[in-house]
Scaffold this motif. Structure first.
Motif, PDB file in Angstrom:
ATOM      1  N   ILE A 276      96.874  12.523  98.064  1.00  0.00           N
ATOM      2  CA  ILE A 276      96.972  11.937  99.399  1.00  0.00           C
ATOM      3  C   ILE A 276      97.350  10.467  99.261  1.00  0.00           C
ATOM      4  O   ILE A 276      97.074   9.824  98.239  1.00  0.00           O
ATOM      5  CB  ILE A 276      95.665  12.079 100.197  1.00  0.00           C
ATOM      6  CG1 ILE A 276      94.534  11.257  99.557  1.00  0.00           C
ATOM      7  CG2 ILE A 276      95.272  13.539 100.336  1.00  0.00           C
ATOM      8  CD1 ILE A 276      93.270  11.195 100.429  1.00  0.00           C
ATOM      9  N   GLU A 277      97.978   9.945 100.289  1.00  0.00           N
ATOM     10  CA  GLU A 277      98.365   8.531 100.310  1.00  0.00           C
ATOM     11  C   GLU A 277      98.434   8.072 101.758  1.00  0.00           C
ATOM     12  O   GLU A 277      98.942   8.789 102.628  1.00  0.00           O
ATOM     13  CB  GLU A 277      99.727   8.343  99.631  1.00  0.00           C
ATOM     14  CG  GLU A 277     100.168   6.886  99.544  1.00  0.00           C
ATOM     15  CD  GLU A 277     101.542   6.747  98.907  1.00  0.00           C
ATOM     16  OE1 GLU A 277     101.912   5.622  98.550  1.00  0.00           O
ATOM     17  OE2 GLU A 277     102.247   7.759  98.782  1.00  0.00           O
ATOM     18  N   SER A 279      96.259   7.990 104.002  1.00  0.00           N
ATOM     19  CA  SER A 279      95.631   8.998 104.848  1.00  0.00           C
ATOM     20  C   SER A 279      94.150   8.697 105.018  1.00  0.00           C
ATOM     21  O   SER A 279      93.544   8.039 104.165  1.00  0.00           O
ATOM     22  CB  SER A 279      95.795  10.396 104.231  1.00  0.00           C
ATOM     23  OG  SER A 279      97.165  10.732 104.088  1.00  0.00           O
ATOM     24  N   ASN A 280      93.558   9.202 106.095  1.00  0.00           N
ATOM     25  CA  ASN A 280      92.119   9.031 106.293  1.00  0.00           C
ATOM     26  C   ASN A 280      91.579  10.153 107.168  1.00  0.00           C
ATOM     27  O   ASN A 280      92.310  10.757 107.954  1.00  0.00           O
ATOM     28  CB  ASN A 280      91.796   7.655 106.907  1.00  0.00           C
ATOM     29  CG  ASN A 280      92.454   7.444 108.257  1.00  0.00           C
ATOM     30  OD1 ASN A 280      92.031   8.008 109.262  1.00  0.00           O
ATOM     31  ND2 ASN A 280      93.507   6.637 108.290  1.00  0.00           N
ATOM     32  N   ASP A 314      93.321  13.417  94.513  1.00  0.00           N
ATOM     33  CA  ASP A 314      93.703  12.072  94.078  1.00  0.00           C
ATOM     34  C   ASP A 314      94.171  11.277  95.287  1.00  0.00           C
ATOM     35  O   ASP A 314      95.108  11.692  95.983  1.00  0.00           O
ATOM     36  CB  ASP A 314      94.839  12.129  93.050  1.00  0.00           C
ATOM     37  CG  ASP A 314      94.341  12.472  91.659  1.00  0.00           C
ATOM     38  OD1 ASP A 314      93.162  12.212  91.387  1.00  0.00           O
ATOM     39  OD2 ASP A 314      95.141  12.998  90.861  1.00  0.00           O
ATOM     40  N   ASP A 315      93.532  10.136  95.538  1.00  0.00           N
ATOM     41  CA  ASP A 315      93.943   9.237  96.615  1.00  0.00           C
ATOM     42  C   ASP A 315      94.708   8.076  95.992  1.00  0.00           C
ATOM     43  O   ASP A 315      94.126   7.225  95.333  1.00  0.00           O
ATOM     44  CB  ASP A 315      92.712   8.730  97.377  1.00  0.00           C
ATOM     45  CG  ASP A 315      93.089   7.875  98.582  1.00  0.00           C
ATOM     46  OD1 ASP A 315      94.282   7.536  98.737  1.00  0.00           O
ATOM     47  OD2 ASP A 315      92.184   7.541  99.375  1.00  0.00           O
ATOM     48  N   ARG A 317      95.897   5.560  97.288  1.00  0.00           N
ATOM     49  CA  ARG A 317      95.582   4.261  97.895  1.00  0.00           C
ATOM     50  C   ARG A 317      94.167   3.805  97.520  1.00  0.00           C
ATOM     51  O   ARG A 317      93.696   2.786  98.015  1.00  0.00           O
ATOM     52  CB  ARG A 317      95.699   4.348  99.419  1.00  0.00           C
ATOM     53  CG  ARG A 317      97.129   4.352  99.928  1.00  0.00           C
ATOM     54  CD  ARG A 317      97.852   3.071  99.614  1.00  0.00           C
ATOM     55  NE  ARG A 317      99.149   3.003 100.269  1.00  0.00           N
ATOM     56  CZ  ARG A 317     100.033   2.048 100.070  1.00  0.00           C
ATOM     57  NH1 ARG A 317      99.756   1.077  99.213  1.00  0.00           N
ATOM     58  NH2 ARG A 317     101.194   2.055 100.695  1.00  0.00           N
ATOM     59  N   TRP A 318      93.503   4.553  96.661  1.00  0.00           N
ATOM     60  CA  TRP A 318      92.132   4.226  96.274  1.00  0.00           C
ATOM     61  C   TRP A 318      92.044   4.295  94.755  1.00  0.00           C
ATOM     62  O   TRP A 318      91.896   5.362  94.185  1.00  0.00           O
ATOM     63  CB  TRP A 318      91.149   5.189  96.939  1.00  0.00           C
ATOM     64  CG  TRP A 318      89.702   4.825  96.734  1.00  0.00           C
ATOM     65  CD1 TRP A 318      88.839   5.343  95.815  1.00  0.00           C
ATOM     66  CD2 TRP A 318      88.949   3.858  97.467  1.00  0.00           C
ATOM     67  NE1 TRP A 318      87.599   4.764  95.924  1.00  0.00           N
ATOM     68  CE2 TRP A 318      87.639   3.828  96.933  1.00  0.00           C
ATOM     69  CE3 TRP A 318      89.266   2.994  98.511  1.00  0.00           C
ATOM     70  CZ2 TRP A 318      86.647   2.995  97.432  1.00  0.00           C
ATOM     71  CZ3 TRP A 318      88.272   2.164  99.004  1.00  0.00           C
ATOM     72  CH2 TRP A 318      86.984   2.163  98.471  1.00  0.00           C
ATOM     73  N   SER A 324      86.733   8.090  97.005  1.00  0.00           N
ATOM     74  CA  SER A 324      87.534   7.546  98.102  1.00  0.00           C
ATOM     75  C   SER A 324      86.876   7.878  99.443  1.00  0.00           C
ATOM     76  O   SER A 324      86.442   9.012  99.667  1.00  0.00           O
ATOM     77  CB  SER A 324      88.940   8.135  98.064  1.00  0.00           C
ATOM     78  OG  SER A 324      89.625   7.888  99.286  1.00  0.00           O
ATOM     79  N   ASN A 326      88.476   8.106 102.136  1.00  0.00           N
ATOM     80  CA  ASN A 326      89.528   8.659 102.987  1.00  0.00           C
ATOM     81  C   ASN A 326      89.535  10.183 103.049  1.00  0.00           C
ATOM     82  O   ASN A 326      90.199  10.761 103.915  1.00  0.00           O
ATOM     83  CB  ASN A 326      90.895   8.166 102.506  1.00  0.00           C
ATOM     84  CG  ASN A 326      91.024   6.663 102.597  1.00  0.00           C
ATOM     85  OD1 ASN A 326      90.594   6.055 103.575  1.00  0.00           O
ATOM     86  ND2 ASN A 326      91.577   6.041 101.571  1.00  0.00           N
ATOM     87  N   TRP A 327      88.814  10.828 102.117  1.00  0.00           N
ATOM     88  CA  TRP A 327      88.776  12.294 102.137  1.00  0.00           C
ATOM     89  C   TRP A 327      87.374  12.778 101.799  1.00  0.00           C
ATOM     90  O   TRP A 327      86.568  12.055 101.221  1.00  0.00           O
ATOM     91  CB  TRP A 327      89.790  12.884 101.159  1.00  0.00           C
ATOM     92  CG  TRP A 327      89.431  12.734  99.702  1.00  0.00           C
ATOM     93  CD1 TRP A 327      89.707  11.672  98.898  1.00  0.00           C
ATOM     94  CD2 TRP A 327      88.723  13.679  98.894  1.00  0.00           C
ATOM     95  NE1 TRP A 327      89.225  11.881  97.627  1.00  0.00           N
ATOM     96  CE2 TRP A 327      88.614  13.111  97.599  1.00  0.00           C
ATOM     97  CE3 TRP A 327      88.159  14.929  99.127  1.00  0.00           C
ATOM     98  CZ2 TRP A 327      87.970  13.763  96.548  1.00  0.00           C
ATOM     99  CZ3 TRP A 327      87.523  15.584  98.084  1.00  0.00           C
ATOM    100  CH2 TRP A 327      87.440  15.011  96.812  1.00  0.00           C
TER     101      TRP A 327
END
Length: 342
Positions: A276-277, A279-280, A314-315, A317-318, A324, A326-327
């Motif tokens: 993910i990128e 994303s939240n 895998d994030d 952005r984190w 993370s 975000n997920w």
């Protein structure tokens, strides 16, 4: 009227293609930023293998385009389509290897593919003047669509009849559903027929729709979907999502890459770690789709075994060691249960 509408269609298709290319390059950049300074021999070998295969395919396509430019008789429509399918296969090759390729190799490969498409378009225009082409009028095309047929924009001929009603054909030749609102959209891909256009599908600009894709796909591209439910059988390659909000996805694929998703639930069976990128509020759970023949479809795509990777996200952005924000894993009591689309 058709002549006035065509540039906007081409611009939209080109914009979608650029989004896919930009997403692949971002992912490759993120992967390289995480890589250690010590070279990985396996990664290096994979890159060299890709470059060799890409180069050979590109040379073959260049030779075919040169031949149709110089041959005395105009090429058959099937000959032009075959070359276009080979270019689409190169796009798939880049998508499958982008996770391990250096960013500049992704960029160079996508540039080369764009040049091949432009060269083919130029060659096609030179040997088959536009005056030989005619567009179906709106009433005829609507009538064909209502019958569940696919109408080609070239000479109004039907293409890929096994796929049924299609929303549009994007610039890469892949069929798909586009610009739909509050509709139920269904497609079935025949097992063993996932080569070329038959194996790639695009969902773009959908709102409040339910999408059911049964069978085996080669690749799935998703762009700008809102409040949709997307149920998909087996994807033998990658799923790329660029923009999703308030959606439910039930997907089985070898790779899934998600960019700019908000408040979505993903029920996955995937052979590699989901990415993910930007994303939240995205939640993950195991695959839960059922329909007649799904076990055979999953087996053909080598997706018949649960890997547990749906929870190994895998994030990009984190980059911290902590989880993370975000997920998250979707609690069992909040999951939808088995979804049967037979």
């Amino acid at each position: 009227m058709e002549d006035n509408e065509q540039p906007s269609h081409d611009s939209a298709a080109a914009a979608l293609q650029q989004k896919h290319a930009a997403m692949l390059e971002r992912l490759a950049n993120r992967h390289q930023s995480r890589a250690t300074a010590k070279p990985d021999s396996n990664s290096s070998g994979s890159t060299q293998s890709f470059l060799s295969q890409f180069s050979q395919s590109k040379l073959s396509i260049d030779a075919q385009i040169s031949r149709i430019r110089t041959q005395p008789n105009p090429p058959e429509k099937a000959e032009l389509e075959a070359i276009s399918l080979e270019i689409s296969a190169l796009e798939k090759l880049v998508a499958e290897h982008s996770y391990l390729l250096p960013p500049y190799e992704v960029r160079n490969s996508l540039t080369a593919i764009a040049q091949l498409r432009q060269t083919l378009d130029d060659a096609s225009a030179a040997v088959a003047p536009k005056k030989k082409f005619s567009f179906k009028n709106k009433s005829s095309k609507k009538s064909a669509d209502q019958k569940g047929e696919v109408v080609s924009e070239v000479e109004g001929s039907k293409i890929i009849p096994k796929l049924g009603k299609l929303g549009f054909m994007d610039s890469s030749g892949a069929p798909g559903f586009r610009n739909k609102d509050k509709e139920k959209l269904e497609m079935e891909f025949k097992r063993g027929e996932v080569d070329g256009r038959n194996g790639e599908f695009t969902l773009s600009n959908l709102r409040d729709c339910e999408v059911r894709l049964k069978g085996c796909l080669r690749a799935l591209f998703v762009d700008n979907v809102v409040k949709c439910k997307v149920y998909v059988g087996a994807v033998m390659g990658s799923v790329l999502i660029e923009g999703a909000e308030g959606c439910v996805f039930v997907l089985a694929s070898h790779q899934i890459r998600i960019h700019n998703a908000k408040n979505c639930s993903f029920y996955l069976r995937v052979r590699s770690r989901p990415i993910i990128e930007d994303s939240n509020g995205v939640r993950f759970a195991p695959y839960c789709l059922s329909y007649r023949g799904i076990e055979e479809d999953l087996a053909e795509a080598n997706l018949d075994e649960e890997t547990g990777n749906w929870a190994n996200v895998d994030d990009f952005r984190w980059l911290r060691a902590l989880q993370s924000p975000n997920w998250s894993v979707l609690p069992e009591d909040a999951r939808v249960g088995m979804v049967n689309i037979s």
